[in-house]
Scaffold this motif. Structure first.
Motif, PDB file in Angstrom:
ATOM      1  N   MET A  26       0.822  -1.209   0.000  1.00 48.08           N
ATOM      2  CA  MET A  26       0.000   0.000   0.000  1.00 48.08           C
ATOM      3  C   MET A  26       0.856   1.260   0.000  1.00 48.08           C
ATOM      4  O   MET A  26       0.640   2.175  -0.811  1.00 48.08           O
ATOM      5  CB  MET A  26      -0.940  -0.009   1.219  1.00 48.08           C
ATOM      6  CG  MET A  26      -1.928   1.146   1.281  1.00 48.08           C
ATOM      7  SD  MET A  26      -1.231   2.693   1.944  1.00 48.08           S
ATOM      8  CE  MET A  26      -0.789   2.200   3.610  1.00 48.08           C
ATOM      9  N   ALA A  27       1.847   1.300   0.884  1.00 47.56           N
ATOM     10  CA  ALA A  27       2.675   2.500   1.007  1.00 47.56           C
ATOM     11  C   ALA A  27       3.599   2.696  -0.188  1.00 47.56           C
ATOM     12  O   ALA A  27       4.073   3.807  -0.427  1.00 47.56           O
ATOM     13  CB  ALA A  27       3.504   2.434   2.295  1.00 47.56           C
ATOM     14  N   GLY A  32       5.041   3.602  -8.545  1.00 44.72           N
ATOM     15  CA  GLY A  32       4.923   4.426  -9.743  1.00 44.72           C
ATOM     16  C   GLY A  32       5.123   3.659 -11.031  1.00 44.72           C
ATOM     17  O   GLY A  32       5.418   4.255 -12.076  1.00 44.72           O
ATOM     18  N   ILE A  33       4.963   2.344 -10.985  1.00 40.00           N
ATOM     19  CA  ILE A  33       5.208   1.514 -12.174  1.00 40.00           C
ATOM     20  C   ILE A  33       4.265   1.888 -13.313  1.00 40.00           C
ATOM     21  O   ILE A  33       4.655   1.870 -14.487  1.00 40.00           O
ATOM     22  CB  ILE A  33       5.085   0.022 -11.810  1.00 40.00           C
ATOM     23  CG1 ILE A  33       6.258  -0.386 -10.916  1.00 40.00           C
ATOM     24  CG2 ILE A  33       5.042  -0.846 -13.064  1.00 40.00           C
ATOM     25  CD1 ILE A  33       6.178  -1.790 -10.380  1.00 40.00           C
ATOM     26  N   GLY A  34       3.032   2.261 -12.969  1.00 32.89           N
ATOM     27  CA  GLY A  34       2.095   2.658 -14.005  1.00 32.89           C
ATOM     28  C   GLY A  34       2.572   3.870 -14.785  1.00 32.89           C
ATOM     29  O   GLY A  34       2.449   3.928 -16.019  1.00 32.89           O
ATOM     30  N   GLY A  35       3.154   4.847 -14.071  1.00 36.01           N
ATOM     31  CA  GLY A  35       3.674   6.037 -14.739  1.00 36.01           C
ATOM     32  C   GLY A  35       4.866   5.721 -15.622  1.00 36.01           C
ATOM     33  O   GLY A  35       5.011   6.275 -16.720  1.00 36.01           O
ATOM     34  N   VAL A  52      -0.472  -3.569 -10.405  1.00 38.41           N
ATOM     35  CA  VAL A  52      -0.370  -2.556  -9.354  1.00 38.41           C
ATOM     36  C   VAL A  52      -1.382  -1.422  -9.581  1.00 38.41           C
ATOM     37  O   VAL A  52      -1.136  -0.271  -9.248  1.00 38.41           O
ATOM     38  CB  VAL A  52       1.064  -1.992  -9.250  1.00 38.41           C
ATOM     39  CG1 VAL A  52       2.011  -3.067  -8.735  1.00 38.41           C
ATOM     40  CG2 VAL A  52       1.549  -1.456 -10.586  1.00 38.41           C
ATOM     41  N   ASP A  53      -2.506  -1.784 -10.141  1.00 37.39           N
ATOM     42  CA  ASP A  53      -3.614  -0.849 -10.298  1.00 37.39           C
ATOM     43  C   ASP A  53      -4.902  -1.658 -10.263  1.00 37.39           C
ATOM     44  O   ASP A  53      -4.934  -2.803 -10.730  1.00 37.39           O
ATOM     45  CB  ASP A  53      -3.505  -0.086 -11.624  1.00 37.39           C
ATOM     46  CG  ASP A  53      -4.452   1.107 -11.682  1.00 37.39           C
ATOM     47  OD1 ASP A  53      -5.037   1.447 -10.627  1.00 37.39           O
ATOM     48  OD2 ASP A  53      -4.611   1.688 -12.764  1.00 37.39           O
ATOM     49  N   HIS A  54      -5.960  -1.086  -9.696  1.00 36.71           N
ATOM     50  CA  HIS A  54      -7.219  -1.814  -9.577  1.00 36.71           C
ATOM     51  C   HIS A  54      -7.845  -2.074 -10.942  1.00 36.71           C
ATOM     52  O   HIS A  54      -7.741  -1.242 -11.859  1.00 36.71           O
ATOM     53  CB  HIS A  54      -8.207  -1.021  -8.712  1.00 36.71           C
ATOM     54  CG  HIS A  54      -7.743  -0.815  -7.307  1.00 36.71           C
ATOM     55  ND1 HIS A  54      -7.530  -1.859  -6.438  1.00 36.71           N
ATOM     56  CD2 HIS A  54      -7.454   0.313  -6.605  1.00 36.71           C
ATOM     57  CE1 HIS A  54      -7.129  -1.383  -5.268  1.00 36.71           C
ATOM     58  NE2 HIS A  54      -7.065  -0.069  -5.350  1.00 36.71           N
ATOM     59  N   VAL A  55      -8.506  -3.215 -11.069  1.00 34.47           N
ATOM     60  CA  VAL A  55      -9.265  -3.461 -12.292  1.00 34.47           C
ATOM     61  C   VAL A  55     -10.461  -2.511 -12.295  1.00 34.47           C
ATOM     62  O   VAL A  55     -10.963  -2.132 -11.231  1.00 34.47           O
ATOM     63  CB  VAL A  55      -9.750  -4.925 -12.379  1.00 34.47           C
ATOM     64  CG1 VAL A  55      -8.581  -5.884 -12.408  1.00 34.47           C
ATOM     65  CG2 VAL A  55     -10.687  -5.262 -11.215  1.00 34.47           C
ATOM     66  N   PRO A  56     -10.939  -2.089 -13.470  1.00 30.21           N
ATOM     67  CA  PRO A  56     -12.049  -1.134 -13.514  1.00 30.21           C
ATOM     68  C   PRO A  56     -13.306  -1.639 -12.810  1.00 30.21           C
ATOM     69  O   PRO A  56     -13.961  -0.892 -12.087  1.00 30.21           O
ATOM     70  CB  PRO A  56     -12.286  -0.941 -15.011  1.00 30.21           C
ATOM     71  CG  PRO A  56     -10.973  -1.258 -15.639  1.00 30.21           C
ATOM     72  CD  PRO A  56     -10.397  -2.370 -14.813  1.00 30.21           C
ATOM     73  N   TRP A  57     -13.661  -2.904 -13.014  1.00 29.74           N
ATOM     74  CA  TRP A  57     -14.881  -3.402 -12.360  1.00 29.74           C
ATOM     75  C   TRP A  57     -14.768  -4.894 -12.061  1.00 29.74           C
ATOM     76  O   TRP A  57     -14.462  -5.278 -10.952  1.00 29.74           O
ATOM     77  CB  TRP A  57     -16.110  -3.087 -13.216  1.00 29.74           C
ATOM     78  CG  TRP A  57     -17.399  -3.168 -12.446  1.00 29.74           C
ATOM     79  CD1 TRP A  57     -18.414  -4.068 -12.632  1.00 29.74           C
ATOM     80  CD2 TRP A  57     -17.809  -2.339 -11.343  1.00 29.74           C
ATOM     81  NE1 TRP A  57     -19.420  -3.849 -11.717  1.00 29.74           N
ATOM     82  CE2 TRP A  57     -19.085  -2.796 -10.916  1.00 29.74           C
ATOM     83  CE3 TRP A  57     -17.228  -1.263 -10.676  1.00 29.74           C
ATOM     84  CZ2 TRP A  57     -19.784  -2.207  -9.862  1.00 29.74           C
ATOM     85  CZ3 TRP A  57     -17.911  -0.672  -9.622  1.00 29.74           C
ATOM     86  CH2 TRP A  57     -19.178  -1.143  -9.226  1.00 29.74           C
ATOM     87  N   VAL A  58     -14.968  -5.748 -13.048  1.00 33.98           N
ATOM     88  CA  VAL A  58     -14.936  -7.194 -12.808  1.00 33.98           C
ATOM     89  C   VAL A  58     -13.512  -7.728 -12.922  1.00 33.98           C
ATOM     90  O   VAL A  58     -12.778  -7.363 -13.840  1.00 33.98           O
ATOM     91  CB  VAL A  58     -15.849  -7.935 -13.806  1.00 33.98           C
ATOM     92  CG1 VAL A  58     -15.769  -9.445 -13.592  1.00 33.98           C
ATOM     93  CG2 VAL A  58     -17.292  -7.465 -13.663  1.00 33.98           C
ATOM     94  N   TRP A  63      -3.187  -5.842  -6.804  1.00 30.66           N
ATOM     95  CA  TRP A  63      -3.522  -4.602  -6.104  1.00 30.66           C
ATOM     96  C   TRP A  63      -4.903  -4.648  -5.461  1.00 30.66           C
ATOM     97  O   TRP A  63      -5.149  -4.008  -4.451  1.00 30.66           O
ATOM     98  CB  TRP A  63      -3.433  -3.413  -7.065  1.00 30.66           C
ATOM     99  CG  TRP A  63      -2.920  -2.174  -6.396  1.00 30.66           C
ATOM    100  CD1 TRP A  63      -3.573  -0.994  -6.209  1.00 30.66           C
ATOM    101  CD2 TRP A  63      -1.626  -1.992  -5.826  1.00 30.66           C
ATOM    102  NE1 TRP A  63      -2.774  -0.095  -5.557  1.00 30.66           N
ATOM    103  CE2 TRP A  63      -1.564  -0.687  -5.310  1.00 30.66           C
ATOM    104  CE3 TRP A  63      -0.510  -2.824  -5.705  1.00 30.66           C
ATOM    105  CZ2 TRP A  63      -0.438  -0.189  -4.680  1.00 30.66           C
ATOM    106  CZ3 TRP A  63       0.614  -2.321  -5.072  1.00 30.66           C
ATOM    107  CH2 TRP A  63       0.636  -1.016  -4.570  1.00 30.66           C
ATOM    108  N   ASP A  64      -5.812  -5.433  -6.043  1.00 27.22           N
ATOM    109  CA  ASP A  64      -7.165  -5.551  -5.490  1.00 27.22           C
ATOM    110  C   ASP A  64      -7.178  -6.352  -4.197  1.00 27.22           C
ATOM    111  O   ASP A  64      -8.167  -6.322  -3.462  1.00 27.22           O
ATOM    112  CB  ASP A  64      -8.092  -6.219  -6.515  1.00 27.22           C
ATOM    113  CG  ASP A  64      -8.299  -5.377  -7.756  1.00 27.22           C
ATOM    114  OD1 ASP A  64      -8.655  -4.197  -7.610  1.00 27.22           O
ATOM    115  OD2 ASP A  64      -8.082  -5.891  -8.874  1.00 27.22           O
ATOM    116  N   LEU A  65      -6.108  -7.071  -3.906  1.00 22.85           N
ATOM    117  CA  LEU A  65      -6.078  -7.928  -2.723  1.00 22.85           C
ATOM    118  C   LEU A  65      -5.545  -7.221  -1.479  1.00 22.85           C
ATOM    119  O   LEU A  65      -5.595  -7.784  -0.388  1.00 22.85           O
ATOM    120  CB  LEU A  65      -5.218  -9.163  -3.005  1.00 22.85           C
ATOM    121  CG  LEU A  65      -5.763 -10.114  -4.080  1.00 22.85           C
ATOM    122  CD1 LEU A  65      -4.744 -11.206  -4.370  1.00 22.85           C
ATOM    123  CD2 LEU A  65      -7.090 -10.725  -3.642  1.00 22.85           C
TER     124      LEU A  65
END
Length: 391
Positions: A26-27, A32-35, A52-58, A63-65
């Protein structure tokens, strides 16, 4: 409050290390891997970035865990905490009073953080961040810690079935006028029966339109970007109860190898049942904590905890986990430090270390790594002083 306390004699080293690992993720803010991936789309970072980024929905990625793992560990801690208080001779009334005070404190901290991240000039009454969600459900977790495993399992089943029915029988509303849906593609909206679990039009979203407008607001509440809802605390209470049952199992006498097998079997069953439910009963959606998501994510958390337990408490390899343990022992401090001061840490570091360190393709990675290192150093100092932030 802060207190100088020794580590409990019966505390498993893997529990603090695993909680620290979750807070480390979390911290890190994904380092910044997405950038970096956006600037270097052909690099290995582009392959890692989706995790390392949330899925939009399903769906589900690493990262969602983080939030399910954090809430699960609250339940594990509640099992140990209640047992220790009983051992000291505290009454049920005293334990529940402490739980109620802690619940209120967590909810108010959650509201504080929600308000701090917005431009409104007044309190922003939102209850979707992890502290508020834990706070709303924490009292019930402690209350159920006084019951046996059968009652706790029945409570989990009742929560998941009841919450599924709540969505299944509710008539989906229409999307609010002018709703910001830029975060989700039109192809990701669900159809047929699963449309009951679409963002902004589901039962929990309609509840928030009524509930959150009971509080003073600068403008009427319409929706929460991303589709997060207050009632997520109901199924996430089941996640915490799964942690409570796990904590009760781990703290009892028994062979570590048997406990490890229990974690592995329970994790595999939850993972399989959650996956099948996600295909047939309701979609796997973390943002509204669907019942299938509760089981699926709980299965992953059990398996991850099993890995830490196997290596640290069964295998005896502990030294490598100390960097995570110092975070796990002060998880609230690290969480609040990240939420409240990460921007200040980045700006201060750039001022004193030089702006050139935080420019170029890897700028975001350097910034977020700096924040993590500073928070870890502070947590390490507190750990060595035997000072731990407690609520």
């Amino acid at each position: 409050m802060t207190e100088k306390i020794p580590t409990a004699a019966n505390r498993l080293a893997s529990l603090d290390a695993f909680r620290g690992f979750i807070m480390f993720l979390m911290a890190s803010a994904g380092f910044g891997i997405g950038g970096v991936a956006a600037k270097l789309p052909e690099s290995i970072w582009a392959t890692i970035a989706p995790q390392v980024d949330h899925v939009p929905w399903v769906g589900c990625v690493l990262w969602d865990l983080i939030q399910p793992a954090f809430m699960f560990m609250v339940g594990v801690a509640a099992a140990y905490s209640t047992a220790n208080r009983l051992k000291k001779g505290d009454s049920l009334a005293l334990v529940l009073w402490h739980a109620a005070v802690r619940s209120v404190a967590l909810v108010l901290l959650g509201v504080l953080l929600a308000s701090n991240s917005r431009e409104d000039k007044q309190t922003v009454w939102l209850f979707t961040n992890v502290l508020a969600q834990i706070g709303i459900g924490y009292f019930f977790v402690v209350l159920l810690s006084w019951t046996n495993a059968k009652v706790q399992a029945a409570a989990i089943a009742a929560i998941l079935v009841g919450y599924w029915l709540f969505f299944a029988v509710w008539t989906p509303s229409t999307l609010p006028t002018g709703a910001d849906t830029s975060w989700i593609k039109s192809t990701e909206y669900l159809s047929g029966f699963f449309a009951h679990w679409n963002p902004h039009t589901n039962a929990a979203a309609d509840f928030d339109v009524w509930f959150l407008n009971l509080f003073p607001r600068s403008s009427p509440y319409v929706l929460t970007r991303g589709g997060y809802q207050t009632l997520n605390f109901v199924p996430s209470l089941a996640t915490m109860l799964m942690g409570l049952m796990t904590g009760e199992m781990l703290r009892r006498e028994g062979r570590p190898e048997v406990k490890l097998c229990t974690l592995l079997i329970a994790g595999a069953i939850c993972l399989l049942v959650g996956w099948l439910a996600g295909l047939t009963v309701c979609p796997l959606v973390k943002r509204i904590w669907t019942p299938s998501w509760t089981l699926f994510s709980g299965g992953w958390v059990l398996l991850m905890l099993a890995a830490f337990y196997a290596v640290i408490d069964v295998g005896g390899w502990k030294a490598w986990s100390v960097p995570f343990t110092v975070i796990g022992m002060n998880s609230i401090f690290v969480y609040l430090g990240f939420q409240l001061s990460s921007g200040w840490i980045r700006d201060t570091a750039a001022r004193h270390l030089g702006q050139e360190l935080y420019t170029g393709d890897y700028a975001t990675m350097a910034q977020r790594t700096t924040v993590l290192v500073v928070l870890w150093l502070l947590a390490t100092w507190l750990y060595r002083q035997r000072v731990f932030l407690r609520l």
